[in-house]
Design an enzyme around this catalytic site. Structure first.
Site, PDB file in Angstrom:
ATOM      1  N   HIS A 698       0.859  -1.185   0.000  1.00  0.00           N
ATOM      2  CA  HIS A 698       0.000   0.000   0.000  1.00  0.00           C
ATOM      3  C   HIS A 698       0.897   1.238   0.000  1.00  0.00           C
ATOM      4  O   HIS A 698       1.610   1.489   0.972  1.00  0.00           O
ATOM      5  CB  HIS A 698      -0.922   0.006   1.225  1.00  0.00           C
ATOM      6  CG  HIS A 698      -1.901  -1.116   1.237  1.00  0.00           C
ATOM      7  ND1 HIS A 698      -2.299  -1.772   2.383  1.00  0.00           N
ATOM      8  CD2 HIS A 698      -2.565  -1.720   0.218  1.00  0.00           C
ATOM      9  CE1 HIS A 698      -3.171  -2.713   2.080  1.00  0.00           C
ATOM     10  NE2 HIS A 698      -3.340  -2.705   0.765  1.00  0.00           N
ATOM     11  N   GLU A 701       1.460   3.753   2.993  1.00  0.00           N
ATOM     12  CA  GLU A 701       1.974   3.261   4.271  1.00  0.00           C
ATOM     13  C   GLU A 701       3.499   3.353   4.273  1.00  0.00           C
ATOM     14  O   GLU A 701       4.228   2.355   4.296  1.00  0.00           O
ATOM     15  CB  GLU A 701       1.491   1.832   4.502  1.00  0.00           C
ATOM     16  CG  GLU A 701      -0.029   1.759   4.622  1.00  0.00           C
ATOM     17  CD  GLU A 701      -0.580   0.338   4.642  1.00  0.00           C
ATOM     18  OE1 GLU A 701       0.221  -0.617   4.602  1.00  0.00           O
ATOM     19  OE2 GLU A 701      -1.816   0.188   4.678  1.00  0.00           O
ATOM     20  N   HIS A 795       3.194  -3.574   6.939  1.00  0.00           N
ATOM     21  CA  HIS A 795       2.123  -2.625   6.630  1.00  0.00           C
ATOM     22  C   HIS A 795       2.156  -1.463   7.617  1.00  0.00           C
ATOM     23  O   HIS A 795       2.933  -1.457   8.574  1.00  0.00           O
ATOM     24  CB  HIS A 795       0.752  -3.309   6.700  1.00  0.00           C
ATOM     25  CG  HIS A 795       0.427  -4.171   5.521  1.00  0.00           C
ATOM     26  ND1 HIS A 795      -0.487  -3.816   4.564  1.00  0.00           N
ATOM     27  CD2 HIS A 795       0.915  -5.375   5.140  1.00  0.00           C
ATOM     28  CE1 HIS A 795      -0.559  -4.764   3.641  1.00  0.00           C
ATOM     29  NE2 HIS A 795       0.288  -5.728   3.974  1.00  0.00           N
ATOM     30  N   GLU A 880       1.613  -4.786  11.344  1.00  0.00           N
ATOM     31  CA  GLU A 880       1.035  -3.448  11.295  1.00  0.00           C
ATOM     32  C   GLU A 880       1.876  -2.498  12.149  1.00  0.00           C
ATOM     33  O   GLU A 880       2.093  -2.741  13.331  1.00  0.00           O
ATOM     34  CB  GLU A 880      -0.411  -3.471  11.804  1.00  0.00           C
ATOM     35  CG  GLU A 880      -1.363  -4.316  10.966  1.00  0.00           C
ATOM     36  CD  GLU A 880      -1.762  -3.637   9.658  1.00  0.00           C
ATOM     37  OE1 GLU A 880      -1.305  -2.490   9.424  1.00  0.00           O
ATOM     38  OE2 GLU A 880      -2.527  -4.235   8.884  1.00  0.00           O
TER      39      GLU A 880
END
Length: 923
Positions: A698, A701, A795, A880
């Protein structure tokens, strides 16, 4: 029992009989009304029965003539409340009651007049039924039978008149509950578009804005709800950048666009690609899925092409890899550097004002424009020949003097690699922070304190913009699609046509306030959150307010201490090249903007923040988070390769595939070189287990890239733990899965408008080449018996603090046995928890409590699930990383300033849990 025997009808008949007399006997009527209220409460058809008996109008008349008698008023109100609450059978009654209320002007005037400030002791006695009736009658406005403009105008006008009347008389705030109830009625009345229009036409917003001192929350809620929807001031909801996908027919009428690529607007809306941070607890329990991993999605013969990405299996290690030679800066690209003039000015000891003046002058000139400074000094600088001199040796001497000291950064190497990066609009400008480099700030930064009621204040300011237009400018100062805008000397200047930049339009709203509109992802009309742009021509010590008005996520860490980041060119040239957290009065809230073309998804959110710049005439860069571009990555990989000792560290960078735009997707191999060329040492190397790490699928990010940067630097370092990891494992790292998205400043998708992390089940080799070939490489490792022991995809998370993992915890099947097995009695594999538990112990920023090990149906096509399910990698994770900071441990209430430094230990997450216990117990 009474209802079944006709008790309700009998009581209604008695009410009509005794109530129609000229002088009603209230000694009988009051007990009768009380009894009717009790019985009618259990009768679902009481409203219909009352209408048929003629008791509705009678009760209203009794209420009208007994407003000064509290007991009589209360009895009538309780009966009317029962009539209004008679379930599904009372629609006809309610309609007629509402029509009578509206047409006779009795809507709430009759009822509320019974409650006067002169009878305070009796207010609570009759308040509950009154407010219930008001609420029930308001529901009529949602009925198609009463949705007429005239009726709504009269109804809402009456409510506003009553609210204003109560507000003006209730100076001691003793009737707050009544005013609050009126606001609740207005909230229900404005559920429909016609109701909101009626509220606006009757001056409701202005009235509430002037009288919202006490009931602020419901007043603000009502005003925000009824503010007129304003389309975004853009020509189209589609992104300003578009790309002709492979296999898409090029229509003749759209082929003549100005970009290097043949472009065509393509709107591909993928409902499944929308980010959903809500965790659906639907643990996979389908036994049909607890079987052998599925066959590869391509013939096994095609997988042999990936053998070249395992050079460690065939390399003879006879000749050490020589360090990579330095890249030389190409002359034509030097002329494109935006910093040439300012660097030479510093070297020649010009005054500091002249330095910044030269920078802005050169920037404008390079973009085909003339700055005010340039226009003023145009004649003085003619024929001096200094610019030609600047382009030769001065930049080298000045970089040596001022640009050194930034680890793992080489401006010349960066420029050379950036010249080869392919973007849709063919970027020719370098962002100064990416060229010059930056250092971490010298110390920790606390999370930004949030002032009480700051969001309410900002909403009030937006409402004031609607009510008072005297100071509104509404002048467009930057437009990505219009290069002919005239520069205003008294406004800020914006620019974003550089790598990873994202700003579509800037509108000067007031003297020191700007609305900013972000560009959607390429070939899309959505996914707006990431921003990175340049701003200049500011005045020092003046608070500027910036409103990013087309954000799409429903909440953000900006409401919980997060700040945008800022890089000042002037500070960098003074020896402080830092990205710093900045901004005050930061909040994130829903606004009243809507898509320009009425797209179904109509909710936008505003990120607002105020910045007071330290220097006048500075050039600053603002970003959602610390930027990390594709060209920076490529330069970093080259520098890493030069930094390692080829006799000890096997570092091999290769190209996995080309992206849609023609950029290379790198894959890196890192392991330890064998001690010798003896069979035993080579055998040990070629039997090391594999670790696969990926990142930046992504583009928005960027924090994922910073963690990957720290991982790579750690694995290539001389640290004893890093050395042990290299000796025990072969690391395969794909540091950027979506280069095109990063280059073109998208937030979520690739050039095909797809979320690449939802394409892993069946990736298209043409439209999703990086995912297709990454999955193919993993298949190859699987078929040669080298399935990775750990897979981790890096991420970023925009709504949570700390760092945590998503894993897979479905009951383990014996895939290695070659057949499906009975799942009864099988225990969950404990190994998938070992890594997060170890990280929770050794990494201050890691939170085990935030980890989630469920296999969610909405994430079935993500990397961690597909790698776990199809390749049998039991330790398959999504890591994350927060954009904000930590609320635990030694970094509590501190933002993650430089994640690559703070999370260095995450480089060993791949190994933990599968090493011998003696290794895990290392400090």
């Amino acid at each position: 029992y009474m209802i079944k025997k006709g008790g309700s009808e009998a009581l209604l008949t008695a009410l009509v009989k005794y109530g129609h007399t000229f002088s009603p006997n209230y000694t009988i009527l009051i007990p009768l009304l009380h009894l009717l209220a009790k019985v009618g409460h259990k009768d679902r058809r009481i409203g219909m029965k009352a209408e048929e008996a003629g008791a509705v109008l009678l009760t209203l008349n009794l209420l009208k003539h007994n407003g000064q008698h509290a007991r009589r008023t209360a009895a009538c109100l309780w009966v009317i409340q029962v009539f209004c609450s008679s379930g599904t059978q009372y629609s006809c009654f309610c309609h007629q009651l509402g029509v009578k209320f509206i047409s006779w002007g009795l809507t709430l005037k009759i009822i509320m007049a019974a409650i006067s400030l002169n009878s305070n002791p009796n207010i609570t006695f009759i308040l509950n039924p009154t407010l219930h009736i008001v609420s029930q009658s308001t529901l009529l406005l949602n009925s198609s039978l009463t949705r007429k403009a005239s009726a709504l105008n009269g109804y809402i006008s009456g409510l506003l008149w009553l609210y204003e009347d109560w507000h003006s008389k209730d100076t001691q705030d003793v009737a707050i509950a009544i005013r609050h109830a009126l606001l609740c009625c207005l909230l229900k009345a404005t559920d429909s578009t016609a109701g909101r229009q009626a509220f606006l036409s009757q001056g409701g917003i202005r009235l509430l804005y002037q009288t919202a001192q006490c009931l602020v929350e419901p007043s603000v809620q009502l005003m925000r709800k009824c503010l007129p929807r304003i389309p975004l001031p853009v020509t189209s909801d589609q992104s300003a950048y578009s790309f002709l996908l492979p296999g898409t027919p090029a229509f003749p009428d759209v082929i003549t666009l100005t970009y290097r690529f043949s472009l065509v607007y393509i709107c591909v809306v993928d409902e499944s690609s929308d980010e959903s941070d809500a965790e659906d607890d639907d643990l996979e329990t389908d036994l049909n899925k607890l079987r052998l991993p599925p066959d590869p999605d391509r013939p096994k013969e095609l997988l042999t092409q990936y053998s070249c990405f395992c050079p460690e299996l065939s390399h003879d290690f006879q000749v050490c890899t020589s360090p990579l030679a330095l890249f030389r800066l190409e002359k034509h690209y030097i002329n494109a550097l935006t910093v040439t003039t300012i660097l030479s000015a510093i070297f020649n000891n010009y005054m500091y004002f002249q330095v910044l003046k030269s920078l802005t002058s050169f920037l404008f000139n390079f973009r085909g424009e003339a700055s005010p400074c340039q226009r003023e000094d145009e004649q003085d600088n003619e024929g001096d020949g200094t610019e030609e001199f600047y382009h030769h040796t001065i930049i080298d001497r000045l970089l040596e003097r001022h640009g050194a000291g930034i680890p793992h950064h080489d401006p010349k190497l960066y420029c050379a690699l950036a010249s080869k990066t392919k973007s849709i609009p063919e970027f020719s400008i370098l962002a100064f922070p990416d060229f010059w480099g930056h250092l971490p700030p010298p110390g920790h930064q606390p999370m930004a304190p949030r002032k009480p009621n700051i969001q309410r204040q900002k909403v009030f300011e937006d409402i004031q913009r609607f009510l008072k237009t005297d100071d509104i400018i509404n002048h467009v100062v930057f437009d990505l699609e219009d290069s002919n805008l005239q520069f205003q000397s008294d406004s800020l200047r914006f620019f974003s046509k550089f790598e990873s930049g994202n700003l579509r339009k800037a509108v000067q709203v007031r003297r020191y306030e700007y609305d900013l509109i972000l560009n959607p992802d390429v070939n899309s009309s959505q996914h707006t959150q990431w921003f990175y742009f340049e701003v200049s021509n500011m005045t020092a010590d003046v608070p500027y307010r910036f409103n990013v008005i087309n954000c799409e996520k429903s909440n953000s860490q900006f409401n919980y201490g997060m700040q945008p980041v800022l890089y000042s060119v002037k500070e960098a040239l003074e020896g402080r090249p830092h990205w710093i957290r900045t901004g005050t009065e930061i909040c994130y809230f829903r606004n009243n903007f809507c898509p320009a073309q009425g797209r179904r998804r109509t909710t936008f959110y505003t990120l607002t923040f105020t910045i007071t710049f330290k220097h006048s005439e500075d050039v600053c860069y603002l970003a959602y988070h610390y930027p990390y571009t594709y060209s920076v990555l490529m330069a970093h990989l080259k520098i890493l390769q030069k930094s390692v000792d080829p006799a000890k560290v096997f570092f091999k960078q290769q190209t996995l595939c080309s992206t849609l735009a023609g950029n290379s997707c790198p894959i890196v191999t890192i392991t330890a070189c064998p001690v010798s060329r003896r069979w035993k040492d080579l055998h040990q190397l070629r039997n090391r287990p594999y670790i696969v790490l990926t990142s930046r699928v992504h583009p928005g990010e960027s924090n994922a890239s910073w963690v990957m940067k720290g991982t790579l630097e750690f694995l290539c370092s001389n640290d004893l733990l890093a050395q042990s990891l290299r000796e025990a494992f072969v690391f395969k790292v794909i540091p950027m899965l979506n280069p095109d998205g990063v280059i073109n400043g998208t937030n979520r998708c690739d050039l095909n408008s797809k979320d690449l992390n939802r394409q892993w089940s069946k990736p298209d080799p043409l439209l999703s080449p990086t995912i297709y070939h990454t999955k193919g490489f993993l298949y190859y490792l699987n078929i040669i018996g080298r399935t990775p022991v750990v897979f981790c995809d890096y991420h970023g998370h925009s709504r949570k603090k700390n760092v945590f993992l998503y894993g897979c915890s479905i009951k383990e099947t014996l895939w290695q046995s070659g057949s499906a097995v009975d799942t009864v009695g099988l225990k969950e594999d404990p190994g998938y928890r070992t890594i997060p538990k170890t990280l929770d112990r050794i990494a201050p920023t890691f939170s085990f409590n935030s980890c989630n090990f469920l296999v969610e149906k909405s994430r079935s096509a993500t990397a961690r699930v597909v790698v776990w399910r199809e390749m049998g990698v039991l330790r398959s994770y999504t890591m994350e990383n927060t954009y904000n900071g930590c609320n635990q441990g030694i970094y509590k209430v501190c933002v993650c300033m430089v994640i690559s430094q703070r999370l260095r230990c995450l480089a060993c997450l791949a190994a933990l849990g599968s090493m011998p216990s003696s290794f895990n117990n290392r400090p």
